[in-house]
Write a protein that holds these residues in place. Sequence first.
Motif, short mmCIF file in Angstrom:
data_model
loop_
_atom_site.label_atom_id
_atom_site.label_comp_id
_atom_site.label_asym_id
_atom_site.label_seq_id
_atom_site.Cartn_x
_atom_site.Cartn_y
_atom_site.Cartn_z
N LYS A 22 0.61 -0.96 -0.06
CA LYS A 22 -0.08 -0.10 -0.38
C LYS A 22 0.85 0.99 -0.12
O LYS A 22 0.94 2.36 -0.77
CB LYS A 22 -1.12 -0.33 1.03
CG LYS A 22 -2.13 1.54 0.90
CD LYS A 22 -2.82 1.46 2.69
CE LYS A 22 -3.47 2.14 3.00
NZ LYS A 22 -4.43 2.43 3.74
N ASN A 23 2.21 1.22 0.70
CA ASN A 23 2.26 2.68 0.85
C ASN A 23 3.33 2.75 -0.30
O ASN A 23 4.04 4.07 -0.63
CB ASN A 23 3.61 2.13 2.10
CG ASN A 23 3.13 2.42 3.13
OD1 ASN A 23 1.83 3.13 3.61
ND2 ASN A 23 3.62 1.83 4.58
N ASP A 24 3.69 1.89 -1.06
CA ASP A 24 4.40 2.16 -2.45
C ASP A 24 3.65 2.31 -3.50
O ASP A 24 4.44 3.49 -4.22
CB ASP A 24 5.11 0.61 -2.79
CG ASP A 24 6.28 0.44 -1.69
OD1 ASP A 24 6.79 1.42 -0.99
OD2 ASP A 24 6.98 -0.65 -1.64
N LEU A 25 2.43 2.87 -3.46
CA LEU A 25 1.43 2.65 -3.88
C LEU A 25 0.68 3.94 -4.27
O LEU A 25 -0.56 3.97 -3.89
CB LEU A 25 0.06 1.74 -4.74
CG LEU A 25 1.07 0.20 -4.41
CD1 LEU A 25 -0.04 -1.27 -4.67
CD2 LEU A 25 1.99 0.21 -5.84
N LYS A 26 1.13 5.14 -4.60
CA LYS A 26 0.86 6.68 -4.45
C LYS A 26 0.72 7.35 -5.53
O LYS A 26 0.49 8.08 -5.43
CB LYS A 26 1.22 7.17 -3.25
CG LYS A 26 1.06 6.22 -1.65
CD LYS A 26 1.48 7.22 -0.21
CE LYS A 26 1.16 6.07 0.78
NZ LYS A 26 1.83 6.90 1.85
N SER A 27 1.03 6.86 -6.41
CA SER A 27 1.49 7.71 -7.60
C SER A 27 0.37 8.15 -8.57
O SER A 27 -0.93 7.35 -8.25
CB SER A 27 2.81 7.25 -8.92
OG SER A 27 1.96 6.22 -9.27
N ARG A 31 -3.16 5.89 -10.04
CA ARG A 31 -4.47 5.46 -9.57
C ARG A 31 -5.25 5.78 -10.55
O ARG A 31 -6.36 5.38 -11.28
CB ARG A 31 -4.39 7.29 -8.85
CG ARG A 31 -5.68 7.99 -8.88
CD ARG A 31 -6.13 9.58 -8.30
NE ARG A 31 -5.19 10.17 -10.30
CZ ARG A 31 -4.24 10.89 -10.09
NH1 ARG A 31 -4.27 12.12 -9.02
NH2 ARG A 31 -4.15 11.81 -11.58
N GLN A 67 -7.25 3.86 -0.34
CA GLN A 67 -7.52 5.36 -0.06
C GLN A 67 -6.26 5.95 0.52
O GLN A 67 -6.37 6.60 1.11
CB GLN A 67 -8.00 4.25 1.93
CG GLN A 67 -9.60 3.70 1.40
CD GLN A 67 -9.58 2.65 2.48
OE1 GLN A 67 -8.84 2.65 3.89
NE2 GLN A 67 -10.90 2.24 2.34
N ASN A 68 -5.60 5.39 -0.62
CA ASN A 68 -4.57 6.44 -0.98
C ASN A 68 -4.51 8.04 -1.44
O ASN A 68 -4.44 8.90 -1.20
CB ASN A 68 -2.98 6.22 -1.37
CG ASN A 68 -2.96 4.99 -0.66
OD1 ASN A 68 -1.97 4.85 0.99
ND2 ASN A 68 -1.88 3.75 -1.24
N PHE A 69 -5.84 7.91 -1.60
CA PHE A 69 -6.32 8.34 -2.86
C PHE A 69 -7.92 9.19 -2.63
O PHE A 69 -8.48 8.59 -1.80
CB PHE A 69 -6.45 8.22 -4.36
CG PHE A 69 -5.86 7.88 -4.78
CD1 PHE A 69 -4.34 8.37 -4.74
CD2 PHE A 69 -4.70 6.37 -4.84
CE1 PHE A 69 -2.68 8.04 -5.44
CE2 PHE A 69 -4.00 5.68 -5.20
CZ PHE A 69 -2.37 7.01 -5.59
N GLU A 109 4.25 -1.24 -9.64
CA GLU A 109 2.64 -0.62 -9.80
C GLU A 109 1.48 -1.12 -10.82
O GLU A 109 0.52 -1.35 -11.08
CB GLU A 109 3.14 1.15 -10.60
CG GLU A 109 3.45 1.59 -8.54
CD GLU A 109 3.52 2.63 -8.58
OE1 GLU A 109 3.09 3.93 -9.74
OE2 GLU A 109 3.57 3.95 -8.56
#
Length: 151
Positions: A22-27, A31, A67-69, A109
Amino acid sequence: MALWDRIKESASTMQDQLVAKKNDLKSGAFRDASMAMCALVAAADGTVDPSERRRVAQLIGSNEVLQNFPADDLRRRFEEYLDKLTQDFDFGKVSVLQEVAKAKKKPAEARAVIQIGIVIGGADGDFDKDEQAVVREACYALDLPPHEFDL
């Protein structure tokens, strides 16, 4: 083991793998590619009925990794991709697969986008041939071998 049980188990395993990353999937690319993948799976048979649209939107909203977005942003993007697919499925699919392909620069990703497609497709217990076909096409767009995901 029944096919339905294997699909549920596979979707559950994929979701666990996604949460671990989860923490690596924020770009932004992740998204956009994820929402494009969700739209592809929802429209895999060439149509999207309102109940399917709601079900996928609920899955997006409740998916821990996404939920990062902001939820409103995800929903807007999902709806835009779905609109492209419902207006002209074949032409829209080309455009939406281009969005999916944006994630190929980062292998983690790219794999996560495919896993999201499998989780969404298998959520109803029936990862049907149309859904498998669009996820397979997304694998090609991301330069990933479909057999890596049992497709």
